[in-house]
Design a protein around this motif. Structure first.
Motif, mmCIF file in Angstrom:
data_model
loop_
_atom_site.group_PDB
_atom_site.id
_atom_site.type_symbol
_atom_site.label_atom_id
_atom_site.label_comp_id
_atom_site.label_asym_id
_atom_site.label_seq_id
_atom_site.Cartn_x
_atom_site.Cartn_y
_atom_site.Cartn_z
ATOM 1 N N GLU A 1 11.013 -2.701 -3.992
ATOM 2 C CA GLU A 1 10.327 -1.500 -4.480
ATOM 3 C C GLU A 1 10.261 -0.442 -3.375
ATOM 4 O O GLU A 1 10.494 0.746 -3.622
ATOM 5 N N TYR A 2 9.974 -0.867 -2.160
ATOM 6 C CA TYR A 2 9.938 0.028 -1.004
ATOM 7 C C TYR A 2 11.304 0.689 -0.814
ATOM 8 O O TYR A 2 11.404 1.899 -0.659
ATOM 9 N N LEU B 1 14.490 -10.961 -13.410
ATOM 10 C CA LEU B 1 13.550 -11.676 -14.281
ATOM 11 C C LEU B 1 12.474 -10.688 -14.713
ATOM 12 O O LEU B 1 12.386 -9.591 -14.165
ATOM 13 N N PRO B 2 11.605 -11.073 -15.647
ATOM 14 C CA PRO B 2 10.468 -10.204 -15.965
ATOM 15 C C PRO B 2 9.626 -9.940 -14.708
ATOM 16 O O PRO B 2 9.577 -10.754 -13.786
ATOM 17 N N ASP B 3 8.976 -8.781 -14.686
ATOM 18 C CA ASP B 3 8.217 -8.349 -13.510
ATOM 19 C C ASP B 3 7.249 -9.416 -13.001
ATOM 20 O O ASP B 3 7.163 -9.666 -11.800
ATOM 21 N N ARG C 1 4.975 -2.714 -10.032
ATOM 22 C CA ARG C 1 6.418 -2.820 -10.304
ATOM 23 C C ARG C 1 6.699 -2.307 -11.713
ATOM 24 O O ARG C 1 7.645 -1.540 -11.930
ATOM 25 N N THR C 2 5.878 -2.720 -12.661
ATOM 26 C CA THR C 2 6.058 -2.282 -14.044
ATOM 27 C C THR C 2 5.889 -0.769 -14.155
ATOM 28 O O THR C 2 6.683 -0.089 -14.821
ATOM 29 N N LYS C 3 4.879 -0.229 -13.496
ATOM 30 C CA LYS C 3 4.640 1.211 -13.528
ATOM 31 C C LYS C 3 5.818 1.967 -12.900
ATOM 32 O O LYS C 3 6.282 2.983 -13.437
ATOM 33 N N MET C 4 6.324 1.460 -11.800
ATOM 34 C CA MET C 4 7.454 2.091 -11.124
ATOM 35 C C MET C 4 8.709 2.037 -11.989
ATOM 36 O O MET C 4 9.447 3.025 -12.099
ATOM 37 N N ARG C 5 8.960 0.898 -12.611
ATOM 38 C CA ARG C 5 10.131 0.775 -13.483
ATOM 39 C C ARG C 5 10.060 1.784 -14.623
ATOM 40 O O ARG C 5 11.058 2.402 -14.993
ATOM 41 N N THR C 6 8.866 1.960 -15.185
ATOM 42 C CA THR C 6 8.680 2.906 -16.276
ATOM 43 C C THR C 6 8.925 4.336 -15.799
ATOM 44 O O THR C 6 9.601 5.114 -16.469
ATOM 45 N N GLN C 7 8.396 4.679 -14.636
ATOM 46 C CA GLN C 7 8.562 6.035 -14.103
ATOM 47 C C GLN C 7 10.020 6.391 -13.854
ATOM 48 O O GLN C 7 10.426 7.519 -14.070
ATOM 49 N N TYR C 8 10.802 5.435 -13.384
ATOM 50 C CA TYR C 8 12.166 5.723 -12.975
ATOM 51 C C TYR C 8 13.225 5.115 -13.887
ATOM 52 O O TYR C 8 14.414 5.197 -13.585
ATOM 53 N N GLY C 9 12.834 4.533 -14.999
ATOM 54 C CA GLY C 9 13.796 3.988 -15.950
ATOM 55 C C GLY C 9 14.619 2.847 -15.389
ATOM 56 O O GLY C 9 15.814 2.749 -15.647
ATOM 57 N N LEU C 10 13.983 1.979 -14.614
ATOM 58 C CA LEU C 10 14.693 0.870 -13.961
ATOM 59 C C LEU C 10 14.710 -0.380 -14.842
ATOM 60 O O LEU C 10 13.790 -0.617 -15.623
ATOM 61 N N GLN C 11 15.729 -1.179 -14.655
ATOM 62 C CA GLN C 11 15.875 -2.431 -15.402
ATOM 63 C C GLN C 11 14.804 -3.434 -14.984
ATOM 64 O O GLN C 11 14.395 -3.469 -13.832
ATOM 65 N N GLU C 12 14.406 -4.250 -15.919
ATOM 66 C CA GLU C 12 13.510 -5.364 -15.618
ATOM 67 C C GLU C 12 14.413 -6.550 -15.288
ATOM 68 O O GLU C 12 14.751 -7.342 -16.151
ATOM 69 N N GLY D 1 0.817 -1.207 0.000
ATOM 70 C CA GLY D 1 0.000 0.000 0.000
ATOM 71 C C GLY D 1 0.851 1.258 0.000
ATOM 72 O O GLY D 1 0.549 2.224 -0.706
ATOM 73 N N GLN D 2 1.935 1.258 0.774
ATOM 74 C CA GLN D 2 2.831 2.410 0.816
ATOM 75 C C GLN D 2 3.502 2.633 -0.536
ATOM 76 O O GLN D 2 3.585 3.763 -1.026
ATOM 77 N N VAL D 3 3.943 1.550 -1.157
ATOM 78 C CA VAL D 3 4.573 1.640 -2.478
ATOM 79 C C VAL D 3 3.564 2.152 -3.502
ATOM 80 O O VAL D 3 3.850 3.065 -4.284
#
Length: 171
Positions: A127-128, A110-112, A96-107, A56-58
């Motif tokens: 993620e936290y 393994l895939p999300d 996780r996918t949304k966060m990776r997109t926002q911050y340009g993080l590697q997948e 929820g916090q994330v």
């Protein structure tokens, strides 16, 4: 001069690309590894006992306050209870996918969907930690983080995704 000389030559391929297309954002590694849970024992224990709290916090930070941590936690727990703890990972994987997109993080590693299906508590903890390492005070939510930022008590880098470098564009 004949008719062939009057035909316009097509522009180079780069010039015909629509201007709204952007090059992919730079991909950066996560600030901590998937299995670095023990670096934050308190969060590790909370997430293992009640992952809906950490999730929820994330989710509140990733959604930029559009959804409260309580609402996201309740939905996560509702999905878990209704499906016998079988499919809540699908919901958390979307964040996780949304966060990776926002911050340009590697997948990675393994895939999300695989990370959340196999290592759900570790993924949520990672993620936290990532958001916390970007300057967010996770326990206070989006709005309070924005107020602290406006007061200058935390840096603005927490809320700003990485810049997208548009090579070759002049507008």
């Amino acid at each position: 001069m004949d008719a062939a000389d009057l035909k316009p030559t097509p522009p180079p391929a780069a010039a015909t690309a629509p201007c709204h297309q952007r090059p992919p954002a730079p991909v950066t590694p996560w600030s901590t590894g998937l299995f670095d849970c023990l670096d934050d024992k308190k969060n590790c224990v909370v997430t293992c006992l009640c992952p809906c709290i950490t999730f929820g916090q994330v989710a509140e930070i990733v959604d930029r306050g559009a959804t409260s941590s309580g609402a996201s936690a309740a939905l996560y727990m509702g999905i878990a209870l209704l499906t016998g703890y079988e499919f809540q990972w699908v919901y958390s994987c979307l964040y996780r996918t949304k966060m990776r997109t926002q911050y340009g993080l590697q997948e990675s590693p393994l895939p999300d969907c695989c990370v959340h299906f196999i290592f759900e508590p570790c993924a949520i903890c990672q993620e936290y930690r990532e958001l916390r390492n970007r300057g967010f005070v996770m326990e206070i939510g989006w709005q309070a983080n924005m107020e602290l930022q406006q007061q200058g008590r935390i840096g603005g880098a927490a809320t700003v995704p990485p810049a997208v470098h548009a090579e070759g564009m002049t507008r």
